[in-house]
Design a protein around this motif. Structure first.
Motif, short mmCIF file in Angstrom:
data_model
loop_
_atom_site.label_atom_id
_atom_site.label_comp_id
_atom_site.label_asym_id
_atom_site.label_seq_id
_atom_site.Cartn_x
_atom_site.Cartn_y
_atom_site.Cartn_z
N ALA A 159 0.75 -1.27 -0.03
CA ALA A 159 0.04 0.02 0.17
C ALA A 159 0.83 1.23 0.07
O ALA A 159 1.85 1.29 0.45
CB ALA A 159 -0.94 0.03 1.24
N GLN A 160 0.35 2.49 -0.51
CA GLN A 160 1.05 3.49 -0.52
C GLN A 160 1.43 3.91 0.84
O GLN A 160 0.59 3.87 1.66
CB GLN A 160 0.02 4.41 -1.37
CG GLN A 160 0.91 5.96 -1.57
CD GLN A 160 0.18 6.99 -2.28
OE1 GLN A 160 -1.06 7.14 -1.83
NE2 GLN A 160 0.62 7.55 -3.37
N PHE A 161 2.51 4.39 1.06
CA PHE A 161 2.90 5.10 2.40
C PHE A 161 3.51 3.75 3.41
O PHE A 161 3.74 3.98 4.29
CB PHE A 161 2.25 5.69 2.98
CG PHE A 161 1.67 7.09 2.18
CD1 PHE A 161 2.65 7.94 1.74
CD2 PHE A 161 0.36 7.40 1.72
CE1 PHE A 161 2.48 8.99 1.04
CE2 PHE A 161 0.00 8.45 0.95
CZ PHE A 161 1.02 9.24 0.42
N ASP A 162 3.34 2.67 2.77
CA ASP A 162 3.99 1.50 3.70
C ASP A 162 5.59 1.57 3.81
O ASP A 162 6.08 2.21 2.70
CB ASP A 162 3.67 0.22 3.14
CG ASP A 162 2.30 -0.35 3.48
OD1 ASP A 162 1.54 0.11 4.37
OD2 ASP A 162 1.93 -1.52 2.84
N VAL A 163 5.91 1.52 4.97
CA VAL A 163 7.28 1.47 5.21
C VAL A 163 7.99 0.16 5.51
O VAL A 163 7.47 -0.86 6.14
CB VAL A 163 7.70 2.30 6.55
CG1 VAL A 163 8.97 2.42 6.85
CG2 VAL A 163 7.13 3.83 6.36
N TYR A 164 9.19 0.01 4.40
CA TYR A 164 10.02 -1.41 4.58
C TYR A 164 11.26 -1.30 4.96
O TYR A 164 11.92 -0.12 4.64
CB TYR A 164 9.93 -2.10 3.08
CG TYR A 164 8.46 -2.04 2.46
CD1 TYR A 164 7.81 -3.41 2.75
CD2 TYR A 164 7.55 -1.26 2.04
CE1 TYR A 164 6.54 -3.50 2.57
CE2 TYR A 164 6.32 -1.41 1.35
CZ TYR A 164 5.81 -2.76 1.63
OH TYR A 164 4.67 -2.75 1.26
N PRO A 165 12.03 -2.23 5.41
CA PRO A 165 13.46 -2.20 5.76
C PRO A 165 13.97 -1.82 4.19
O PRO A 165 13.50 -2.79 3.18
CB PRO A 165 13.61 -3.68 6.28
CG PRO A 165 12.39 -4.21 6.75
CD PRO A 165 11.31 -3.60 5.83
N HIS A 166 15.05 -1.23 4.14
CA HIS A 166 15.82 -0.92 3.04
C HIS A 166 16.30 -2.17 2.13
O HIS A 166 16.80 -3.15 2.86
CB HIS A 166 16.85 0.17 3.32
CG HIS A 166 17.43 0.82 1.97
ND1 HIS A 166 17.91 0.08 1.07
CD2 HIS A 166 17.49 2.11 1.92
CE1 HIS A 166 18.19 1.13 -0.04
NE2 HIS A 166 17.90 2.04 0.75
N PRO A 167 15.52 -2.48 0.96
CA PRO A 167 16.20 -3.58 0.52
C PRO A 167 17.83 -3.73 0.28
O PRO A 167 18.22 -4.88 0.11
CB PRO A 167 15.55 -3.50 -0.98
CG PRO A 167 14.36 -2.53 -0.87
CD PRO A 167 15.01 -1.71 0.37
#
Length: 103
Positions: free
Chosen positions: A2-10
């Motif tokens: 979803a837009q604005f989801d935050v993920y660990p940097h790939p």
């Protein structure tokens, strides 16, 4: 996703400086392999103005939106969302508008 989801940097090697990325791509854009993201960078790294790089809190860490560091990652590389910044959307859009349009 979803837009604005935050993920660990790939990119694991970049996590010391920018531990997360925020997905800014519209939820209406479907059927593409990549997602447009912006790194969230530790405030101890020299940052531009608040208008260009608003500070957000993720898991108790103050991070700034590294607006000029736009990155595209494969959807498969974005795993394990840790937060969502939808409530900060006006500040994120303002930073992008400033970066792209100067206002």
């Amino acid at each position: 996703m979803a837009q604005f989801d935050v993920y660990p940097h790939p990119v694991e090697e970049w996590r010391d400086q920018s531990p997360y990325v925020v997905d800014i791509q519209s939820d209406l854009v479907r059927g593409v392999r990549n997602r447009l993201t912006i790194p969230l960078t530790h405030v101890w790294v020299e940052s531009p103005t608040e208008r260009l790089a608003p500070v957000v809190q993720i898991e108790g860490k103050a991070l700034f939106l590294d607006t000029l560091g736009l990155l595209a990652f494969s959807s498969a590389d974005l795993r394990g969302a840790v937060s969502n910044l939808r409530s900060d959307a006006p500040r994120l859009w303002s930073a992008l508008d400033y970066a792209l349009h100067g206002y």
